[in-house]
Design a protein around this motif. Structure first.
Motif, PDB file in Angstrom:
ATOM      1  N   MET A  25      -0.068  14.244   1.811  1.00 15.39           N
ATOM      2  CA  MET A  25       0.650  13.737   0.641  1.00 15.39           C
ATOM      3  C   MET A  25       0.401  12.247   0.516  1.00 15.39           C
ATOM      4  N   ASP A  26       0.187  11.806  -0.705  1.00 15.72           N
ATOM      5  CA  ASP A  26       0.089  10.371  -0.977  1.00 15.72           C
ATOM      6  C   ASP A  26       1.346   9.938  -1.712  1.00 15.72           C
ATOM      7  N   LEU A  27       2.078   8.993  -1.129  1.00 17.67           N
ATOM      8  CA  LEU A  27       3.315   8.492  -1.735  1.00 17.67           C
ATOM      9  C   LEU A  27       3.063   7.075  -2.207  1.00 17.67           C
ATOM     10  N   GLY A  28       3.317   6.832  -3.485  1.00 17.26           N
ATOM     11  CA  GLY A  28       3.084   5.508  -4.060  1.00 17.26           C
ATOM     12  C   GLY A  28       3.991   4.465  -3.431  1.00 17.26           C
ATOM     13  N   HIS A  70       0.836  -1.196   0.000  1.00 18.14           N
ATOM     14  CA  HIS A  70       0.000   0.000   0.000  1.00 18.14           C
ATOM     15  C   HIS A  70       0.874   1.250   0.000  1.00 18.14           C
ATOM     16  N   GLY A  71       0.383   2.308  -0.634  1.00 19.68           N
ATOM     17  CA  GLY A  71       1.081   3.581  -0.605  1.00 19.68           C
ATOM     18  C   GLY A  71       0.966   4.243   0.762  1.00 19.68           C
ATOM     19  N   LEU A  72       1.930   5.101   1.072  1.00 19.66           N
ATOM     20  CA  LEU A  72       1.894   5.848   2.332  1.00 19.66           C
ATOM     21  C   LEU A  72       1.106   7.137   2.148  1.00 19.66           C
ATOM     22  N   LYS A  73       0.354   7.478   3.171  1.00 27.97           N
ATOM     23  CA  LYS A  73      -0.307   8.788   3.231  1.00 27.97           C
ATOM     24  C   LYS A  73       0.329   9.544   4.392  1.00 27.97           C
ATOM     25  N   ILE A  74       0.838  10.730   4.114  1.00 28.23           N
ATOM     26  CA  ILE A  74       1.487  11.555   5.140  1.00 28.23           C
ATOM     27  C   ILE A  74       0.586  12.750   5.437  1.00 28.23           C
ATOM     28  N   TRP A 105      -1.182   3.881   6.173  1.00 31.66           N
ATOM     29  CA  TRP A 105      -1.277   2.991   5.013  1.00 31.66           C
ATOM     30  C   TRP A 105      -2.177   1.832   5.418  1.00 31.66           C
ATOM     31  N   ALA A 106      -2.823   1.208   4.415  1.00 34.84           N
ATOM     32  CA  ALA A 106      -3.755   0.118   4.705  1.00 34.84           C
ATOM     33  C   ALA A 106      -4.671   0.569   5.850  1.00 34.84           C
ATOM     34  N   ASP A 107      -4.658  -0.174   6.971  1.00 34.69           N
ATOM     35  CA  ASP A 107      -5.511   0.199   8.108  1.00 34.69           C
ATOM     36  C   ASP A 107      -4.679   0.766   9.263  1.00 34.69           C
ATOM     37  N   TYR A 108      -3.446   1.176   8.990  1.00 31.77           N
ATOM     38  CA  TYR A 108      -2.538   1.626  10.052  1.00 31.77           C
ATOM     39  C   TYR A 108      -2.449   3.158  10.116  1.00 31.77           C
ATOM     40  N   ASN A 109      -2.368   3.672  11.339  1.00 36.29           N
ATOM     41  CA  ASN A 109      -2.050   5.085  11.591  1.00 36.29           C
ATOM     42  C   ASN A 109      -0.974   5.156  12.661  1.00 36.29           C
ATOM     43  N   PHE A 110       0.205   5.661  12.296  1.00 35.17           N
ATOM     44  CA  PHE A 110       1.278   5.889  13.258  1.00 35.17           C
ATOM     45  C   PHE A 110       1.599   7.381  13.286  1.00 35.17           C
TER      46      PHE A 110
END
Length: 259
Positions: A256-259, A3-7, A46-51
């Motif tokens: 930001m969405d990072l692929g 999954h891509g990262l969302k910042i 990403w996916a179902d994670y939030n850190f």
């Protein structure tokens, strides 16, 4: 499937935030939302994670603003109050999820235990207190959050050791004044670099704008974003016009969405 990262930039301000209480400085009086900065923090999803990286005194407000209902852990850069003072507000997540994982240098864990002893108590716990699962970060050891490995980056905030983090192609550094050559190698090849740029005047424990831009030039990321910004750097829109290509000022609420 990767999954891509969302910042999500939860806060991009320095220790007092912008506006500073009672200040008549023009930047503190600005009506531009991008000149209003909560204490510095980002959320990596990403996916179902939030850190979340750092958990300052604006943490509750940041979680409400971004409608965050699940928190998988907190990574701490260092122990200063503008990066840690919101830890009590993990309580709603704790009540729903149980112990919240935290990741930090042993020294930072010791500081948190002194200041928030009730969170770490083994016996006679206050019924409303949150609890955490402690994960100690070592300088040269990768660690895993969710299903992603994190590379810790050691830097110095004057004489205080701090950690930055590389998560895939995303590298986050704040409160940095010096980064050694070995650690610099860990950062090279980053797609996105986030680094502190306090103001134009030199500072004893933070990159000023000139130092931050020189550091970006060394790393050569595809894009760089400046954070931990004080009112003394100037108005967001005016500063951004003067920055080199592919270097931007971060602002609260930037996603930001990072692929």
């Amino acid at each position: 499937m990767e999954h891509g990262l969302k910042i999500t930039f939860l806060g991009t301000g320095t220790s007092q935030g912008i506006p500073i209480i009672g200040s008549k400085h023009p930047v503190c009086l600005s009506k531009n939302p991008k000149d209003k900065r909560l204490r510095v923090s980002v959320m990596v999803s990403w996916a179902d994670y939030n850190f979340v990286i750092d958990c300052g005194p604006d943490f509750r407000q940041q979680m409400l603003t971004h409608d965050v209902s699940k928190l998988d852990g907190i990574l701490f850069t260092h122990e200063h109050a503008d990066h840690t003072a919101g830890i009590d507000d993990i309580r709603p997540f704790f009540f729903r999820q149980g112990d919240i994982p935290i990741y930090a240098h042993e020294r930072v864990i010791h500081s948190l235990k002194q200041r928030f002893d009730y969170i770490f108590a083994d016996e006679n716990r206050y019924p409303g207190a949150p609890a955490v699962t402690v994960n100690t970060i070592e300088k040269d050891e990768l660690f895993t959050i969710g299903d992603i490995q994190v590379v810790p980056i050691e830097a110095y905030h004057n004489r205080l050791q701090v950690f930055g983090f590389r998560i895939r192609g995303f590298t986050y550094l704040t409160d940095v004044k010096t980064v050694g050559p070995t650690e610099l190698e860990k950062i090279k090849g980053s797609e996105v670099l986030v680094v502190n740029a306090l103001r134009e005047e030199p500072h004893h424990s933070h990159f000023n704008l000139e130092e931050a831009l020189a550091f970006v030039e060394k790393v050569q990321p595809k894009m760089a974003y400046l954070t931990h910004i004080s009112h003394l750097l100037g108005f967001h829109d005016e500063v951004e016009k003067k920055l080199p290509k592919n270097v931007y000022l971060a602002y609260d609420g930037l996603v930001m969405d990072l692929g």
